[in-house]
Design an enzyme around this catalytic site. Structure first.
Site, PDB file in Angstrom:
ATOM      1  N   CYS A 414       1.923   6.516  -8.967  1.00  0.00           N
ATOM      2  CA  CYS A 414       0.831   5.841  -8.238  1.00  0.00           C
ATOM      3  C   CYS A 414      -0.182   5.120  -9.193  1.00  0.00           C
ATOM      4  CB  CYS A 414       0.361   6.527  -7.142  1.00  0.00           C
ATOM      5  SG  CYS A 414       1.465   6.979  -5.885  1.00  0.00           S
ATOM      6  N   ASN A 415       0.083   5.121 -10.536  1.00  0.00           N
ATOM      7  CA  ASN A 415      -1.145   4.506 -11.391  1.00  0.00           C
ATOM      8  C   ASN A 415      -0.627   3.473 -12.075  1.00  0.00           C
ATOM      9  OD1 ASN A 415      -3.039   4.226 -13.363  1.00  0.00           O
ATOM     10  ND2 ASN A 415      -3.476   6.374 -13.412  1.00  0.00           N
TER      11      ASN A 415
END
Ligand SMILES: Cc1ncc(COP(=O)(O)O)c(C=O)c1O
Length: 486
Positions: A414-415
């Site tokens: 999620c980055n």
């Protein structure tokens, strides 16, 4: 493995290769002499986290979620068994019990972060993402605003850009620079020195990267403040193994998820918000709990004071008392000592992983982010390369790890911004992912990247990690030596 009468911690007996483990442990302790001071965590591993060894499980996803201590469950269960809880904020006795314990939890959160109740409010949310959404949807973005964020951010921070965009704010990403993946200092200083003087300006960055483990300087908070920015410090990945002192640092908004700090319960996080900054926020709706008064026929409403205006509906009143229990547990074990311990393991892993080479001399792993323990936490992102330099698909690594009962995480965590820089992906590479289909999938995206890596393997350490865990991961990594990537 048993050690004779010694005060040092000993790793639990390894199923396999006990001699190798013992020799490695001795060498590790010699190289990290401060480690022995953390022996109490090995005792805790046996008393509070015994289920890990009972299941022969190597848990290495603490940035995903921490493990809970058994005593947290016992204490919380006893509280639930003893009391009659009801929906809070009413006069009846069951409601009063909930209100009292929930307010106690709120005060304890402030105390834990050394935040003055005059300066900060605690708003309970479902998680850190919920806390960030509260800020995003309520921040007074306008065409005269700027939203500045670092490439290295969780998607919940990236998502706030859509609130900013919808209201016409100018959005700017400040890159991180490979190989260390630290913020480009000059670019950030330049952006921060140019707020839009006609509007509100918001700057967001993580105290610790959930991708690379980099700890970005907390000094950026005051640099930004001095030019009139409001600052969100995303502390979700930082606070599980570091103390954040809000008596020293004064970000305007701090999102955290409690399950990342002490494993239990899930479903509760908070937004620590400076009361002055809170006054700026404009909620886009109201609901039960957030208003002082509302009328259907009068078509008007008035918000409740302070934190209450931000807690939609019934708060998680059965779980909130467990927050105080979890924070007390962290205080008892000493998070600074935990940090030292985790950093000893991280240093050992960084050194040993980096030294693994195939017979032809080519390195086995590529580590994304700092290769030393300076200004970083216990999260390591890496990929495995075969002797010809081809990358092992991270799904393959995860499957092989799972077969050995090792829990690690793969993908981009999620980055995406930190990943794009780490993997050398450009804006045009990424735009390729979105041109063909209305709904693009990650798999199609990988195809569009024509062989470039789009994900990695992440191991992250935490409260129950012991030497055997990191040793077993290193042994697992060795199994890829001199093997061709499928
Ligand atoms: C730095 C950071 N921010 C925000 C989040 C979002 O946390 P949650 O999924 O609990 O909302 C995470 C989760 O991994 C994180 O690491």
């Amino acid at each position: 493995m048993q050690k004779s009468s010694t005060t040092h911690s000993t790793p639990p007996a390894a199923e396999h290769n006990a001699e190798g483990l013992e020799a490695a442990y001795d060498a590790f302790r010699a190289a990290y002499p401060d480690f022995d001071a953390t022996a109490r965590f090995d005792t805790l591993r046996a008393s509070e986290f015994a289920r890990l060894d009972a299941n022969h499980h190597v848990y290495l996803d603490y940035t995903g979620g921490s493990q809970y201590a058994e005593s947290q469950l016992t204490e919380h269960e006893a509280l639930l068994r003893k009391n009659i809880f009801g929906n809070p904020h009413s006069e009846n006795p069951s409601s009063q019990v909930s209100t009292r314990l929930d307010e106690q939890a709120r005060r304890y959160v402030l105390r834990y972060f050394n935040a003055s109740p005059d300066e900060y409010a605690v708003i309970f949310t479902p998680n850190a993402s919920g806390a960030l959404k509260l800020v995003g949807e309520s921040y007074p973005f306008s065409a005269d605003s700027r939203y500045v964020l670092t490439f290295d951010n969780h998607n919940a921070v990236n998502g706030v850009r859509e609130f900013a965009r919808a209201r016409g704010a100018r959005i700017t990403y400040v890159p991180v620079v490979a190989p260390e993946l630290r913020i480009d200092r000059e670019q950030l200083l330049n952006e921060l020195s140019h707020p839009n003087r006609n509007g509100n300006n918001l700057f967001v960055y993580p105290a610790q990267s959930n991708f690379s483990g980099v700890q970005h300087s907390l000094e950026w908070i005051e640099v930004a403040h001095s030019s009139g920015w409001d600052v969100v410090l995303d502390a979700a990945a930082f606070v599980p193994t570091n103390r954040l002192d809000l008596g020293v640092h004064h970000p305007d908004f701090v999102p955290v998820s409690f399950y990342k700090m002490f494993g239990y319960p899930t479903g509760v996080g908070c937004l620590l918000a400076r009361r002055n900054a809170l006054k700026k926020l404009r909620r886009p709706w109201f609901s039960g709990g957030t208003i002082e008064i509302v009328s259907v026929q009068g078509d008007r409403y008035a918000f409740a004071e302070g934190e209450r205006a931000f807690e939609d509906g019934t708060i998680n009143y059965l779980s909130l008392p467990a927050i105080e229990i979890g924070l007390k547990f962290l205080e008892k074990v000493d998070v600074q000592l935990l940090h030292n311990r985790v950093m000893s393991f991280t240093g050992w892993l960084l050194e040993n992983l980096s030294s693994l080479v195939h017979a032809n001399g080519k390195p086995l792993v590529e580590i994304y982010g700092p290769r030393t323990t300076l200004d970083r936490g216990g999260t390591i992102a890496l990929n495995f390369h075969d002797p010809d330099g081809r990358v092992f698909n991270f799904h393959h690594i995860e499957q092989a790890a799972s077969q050995r009962n090792i829990s690690l995480r793969t993908g981009c965590f999620c980055n995406p911004g930190a990943g794009e820089i780490a993997f050398g992906l450009t804006g045009s590479d990424m735009r390729e992912c979105f041109i063909h289909e209305e709904r693009s999938s990650f798999e199609r995206c990988i195809v569009a990247m024509k062989g470039k890596t789009a994900g990695a393997v992440r191991v992250s350490l935490g409260i129950a990690t012991n030497f055997e865990d990191v040793y077993r991961f290193l042994q697992f990594a060795r199994t890829f030596l001199d093997i061709a990537a499928p």
